[in-house]
Write a protein that holds these residues in place. Structure first.
Motif, PDB file in Angstrom:
ATOM      1  N   CYS A   1       0.884  -1.231  -0.074  1.00  0.00           N
ATOM      2  CA  CYS A   1       0.030  -0.059   0.081  1.00  0.00           C
ATOM      3  C   CYS A   1       0.865   1.080  -0.031  1.00  0.00           C
ATOM      4  CB  CYS A   1      -1.029  -0.026   1.195  1.00  0.00           C
ATOM      5  SG  CYS A   1      -0.004   0.207   2.813  1.00  0.00           S
ATOM      6  N   VAL A   2       2.204   1.133   0.259  1.00  0.00           N
ATOM      7  CA  VAL A   2       2.973   2.481   0.411  1.00  0.00           C
ATOM      8  C   VAL A   2       3.527   2.500  -1.079  1.00  0.00           C
ATOM      9  CG1 VAL A   2       5.118   3.233   1.243  1.00  0.00           C
ATOM     10  CG2 VAL A   2       3.757   1.736   2.630  1.00  0.00           C
ATOM     11  N   GLY A   3       3.019   3.499  -1.753  1.00  0.00           N
ATOM     12  CA  GLY A   3       3.276   3.827  -3.112  1.00  0.00           C
ATOM     13  C   GLY A   3       4.339   4.752  -3.579  1.00  0.00           C
ATOM     14  N   LEU A   4       4.782   5.595  -2.495  1.00  0.00           N
ATOM     15  CA  LEU A   4       5.834   6.451  -2.915  1.00  0.00           C
ATOM     16  C   LEU A   4       6.590   6.537  -1.348  1.00  0.00           C
ATOM     17  CD1 LEU A   4       4.450   9.465  -4.766  1.00  0.00           C
ATOM     18  CD2 LEU A   4       5.814   7.727  -5.688  1.00  0.00           C
ATOM     19  N   TYR A   5       7.874   7.068  -1.561  1.00  0.00           N
ATOM     20  CA  TYR A   5       8.651   7.504  -0.351  1.00  0.00           C
ATOM     21  C   TYR A   5       8.920   8.890  -0.480  1.00  0.00           C
ATOM     22  CZ  TYR A   5       8.854   2.479   1.319  1.00  0.00           C
ATOM     23  OH  TYR A   5       8.538   1.526   1.583  1.00  0.00           O
ATOM     24  N   ALA A   6       9.145   9.547   0.612  1.00  0.00           N
ATOM     25  CA  ALA A   6       9.479  10.864   0.602  1.00  0.00           C
ATOM     26  C   ALA A   6      10.595  11.195   1.800  1.00  0.00           C
ATOM     27  CB  ALA A   6       8.416  11.883   0.642  1.00  0.00           C
ATOM     28  N   PRO A   7      11.337  12.280   1.733  1.00  0.00           N
ATOM     29  CA  PRO A   7      12.271  12.348   2.932  1.00  0.00           C
ATOM     30  C   PRO A   7      11.433  12.706   4.230  1.00  0.00           C
ATOM     31  CG  PRO A   7      12.855  13.952   1.316  1.00  0.00           C
ATOM     32  CD  PRO A   7      11.618  13.133   0.787  1.00  0.00           C
ATOM     33  N   ALA A   8      12.071  11.791   5.330  1.00  0.00           N
ATOM     34  CA  ALA A   8      11.287  11.643   6.557  1.00  0.00           C
ATOM     35  C   ALA A   8      12.252  11.563   7.737  1.00  0.00           C
ATOM     36  CB  ALA A   8      10.448  10.566   6.460  1.00  0.00           C
ATOM     37  N   ARG A   9      13.832  11.550   7.533  1.00  0.00           N
ATOM     38  CA  ARG A   9      14.623  11.477   8.814  1.00  0.00           C
ATOM     39  C   ARG A   9      15.454  12.861   8.832  1.00  0.00           C
ATOM     40  NH1 ARG A   9      18.507   6.747  10.386  1.00  0.00           N
ATOM     41  NH2 ARG A   9      19.111   7.325  12.311  1.00  0.00           N
ATOM     42  N   ALA A  10      15.393  13.336  10.034  1.00  0.00           N
ATOM     43  CA  ALA A  10      16.138  14.618  10.381  1.00  0.00           C
ATOM     44  C   ALA A  10      15.564  15.708   9.293  1.00  0.00           C
ATOM     45  CB  ALA A  10      17.464  14.500   9.912  1.00  0.00           C
ATOM     46  N   ILE A  11      14.224  15.912   9.523  1.00  0.00           N
ATOM     47  CA  ILE A  11      13.521  17.009   8.967  1.00  0.00           C
ATOM     48  C   ILE A  11      13.346  18.295   9.791  1.00  0.00           C
ATOM     49  CG2 ILE A  11      11.467  17.460   7.707  1.00  0.00           C
ATOM     50  CD1 ILE A  11      13.157  15.356   6.291  1.00  0.00           C
ATOM     51  N   ARG A  12      13.478  19.291   9.350  1.00  0.00           N
ATOM     52  CA  ARG A  12      13.480  20.837   9.897  1.00  0.00           C
ATOM     53  C   ARG A  12      12.071  21.272   9.970  1.00  0.00           C
ATOM     54  NH1 ARG A  12      14.333  26.302   8.708  1.00  0.00           N
ATOM     55  NH2 ARG A  12      15.254  27.555  10.394  1.00  0.00           N
ATOM     56  N   ALA A  13      11.106  21.371  11.085  1.00  0.00           N
ATOM     57  CA  ALA A  13       9.952  21.543  10.900  1.00  0.00           C
ATOM     58  C   ALA A  13       9.684  22.626  11.895  1.00  0.00           C
ATOM     59  CB  ALA A  13       9.101  20.635  10.782  1.00  0.00           C
ATOM     60  N   ALA A  14       8.516  23.466  11.705  1.00  0.00           N
ATOM     61  CA  ALA A  14       8.203  24.683  12.854  1.00  0.00           C
ATOM     62  C   ALA A  14       7.844  23.973  14.088  1.00  0.00           C
ATOM     63  CB  ALA A  14       7.139  25.463  12.090  1.00  0.00           C
TER      64      ALA A  14
END
Length: 381
Positions: A272-285
């Motif tokens: 069911c996982v169709g795509l991957y995207a950056p997820a580790r060490a992400i800078r977010a508000a």
């Protein structure tokens, strides 16, 4: 119910102030070849609404100083299911913190993918849940009701604004449908509402979550992704949920073997996982202040106060999890819909899938060749 995020130490990753996730998504080659993000050449997500089903958005954060964040709806239960302003106040890390972080990656001034999109918070979880995210029967039912009310509200808003396209970001999951605390009808009801959103031409993006496991048979709405509940070969026009797994800077499914203290050791995987995207060490508000990011000591102190078992957290900690991969894809979908506003939900998926960066066979270790792909946005889009 749980949110698909947690924190860990940066280790050998770049400085946390460097938005590597933006650099990675606009090139097929490995990171570092062109250390920029080709943002806004022809699209910014303008005229697209992104509904953030989460804990609310702290609108006073500087990430949203040049971004449109409208009054949304609150179905978390504190105020009788009435429409309200987004969750406000710098109370603690849960006070809109998760929703603020995800929203900043969709359209934030420096961290966002689609800075012209309009953000609409739909609050489905209280500002101040008690960590860890334990599930008692009333809690689960309340959140199920919140998701049902929230998704119904989104459909009504979209139908009332036919000139604007819409994306829904759902960086959360609901538990195994056979779990005793889940009302027997809750899974079917939530999935019915998700299908209604898809059938109303609303793009739905969700997180794969972080148990380092194949949860495509049990977790919703993730299991509604391409190759999951529905056979894509038999449904060439079926509108799928876009279920997003998490990758690290080495272009691998992210793993965190030392993260046992939060029981979330890596991105989930499966058909069911169709795509991957950056997820580790992400800078977010972050909501610790109007200028905080989830790398600052104040966030670390508050996190330790809220969750004492997080003793390993340091000032170098940053946000990790598929909660932050999903909004990256939501932002890309918003930019795509600005450029091609007549695209159907399935056409959006087909475009994202066909243009994604194809990775070496089985890069994510799940033995499904169809999803060895990292999301990509053309620099000319």
């Amino acid at each position: 119910n749980a949110y698909a995020e947690y924190s860990y130490n940066v280790e050998n990753y770049p400085d946390a102030t460097y938005n590597w996730h933006l650099n990675r998504i606009d090139q097929h080659s490995t990171i570092g070849v062109n250390p920029t993000y080709a943002y806004g050449w022809t699209s910014t997500g303008s005229n697209v609404d992104v509904y953030v089903l989460d804990t609310g958005i702290q609108v006073g954060h500087t990430e949203f100083s040049s971004v449109t964040v409208t009054t949304g709806a609150d179905y978390a239960g504190e105020d009788g299911f009435s429409a309200t302003n987004p969750c406000g106040g710098f109370v603690n890390r849960y006070n809109g913190g998760h929703g603020t972080a995800t929203a900043s990656l969709i359209a934030g001034r420096t961290a966002g993918v689609a800075r012209g999109a309009r953000l609409i918070p739909v609050k489905i979880s209280t500002c101040d849940p008690t960590p860890p995210y334990t599930s008692s029967a009333p809690e689960v039912r309340l959140k199920t009701i919140a998701v049902l009310y929230g998704t119904d509200w989104v459909i009504g808003q979209v139908n009332a604004n036919p000139s604007r396209r819409a994306v829904v970001n759902m960086s959360f999951f609901m538990t195994n449908p056979t779990a005793p605390e889940c009302n027997p009808n809750c899974v079917a009801a939530v999935e019915n509402n998700v299908r209604n959103m898809l059938n109303n031409n609303i793009v739905v993006v969700t997180a794969a979550n972080n148990q380092n496991d194949n949860r495509c048979a049990t977790q919703i709405p993730a299991r509604m992704g391409y190759g999951g509940m529905y056979d894509p070969g038999n449904q060439p026009t079926w509108p799928f949920v876009i279920t997003v797994g998490g990758a690290d800077i080495a272009d691998q499914r992210y793993l965190c073997p030392s993260c046992s203290q939060v029981s979330e050791p890596g991105s989930n995987f499966g058909q069911c996982v169709g795509l991957y995207a950056p997820a580790r060490a992400i800078r977010a508000a972050h909501i610790a202040s109007s200028t905080a990011y989830r790398t600052e000591q104040v966030w670390v102190d508050q996190a330790k106060a809220q969750v004492p078992t997080y003793s390993a957290i340091t000032a170098e900690s940053v946000s990790t999890g598929t909660s932050f991969a999903a909004p990256i894809v939501s932002g890309i979908a918003a930019r795509l819909l600005q450029t091609f506003p007549t695209m159907t939900v399935r056409q959006v998926w087909d475009n994202l899938y066909s243009t994604a960066t194809v990775q070496p066979t089985n890069f994510d270790g799940d033995n499904y060749a169809h999803n060895d792909r990292l999301v990509y946005i053309s620099v000319f889009q």
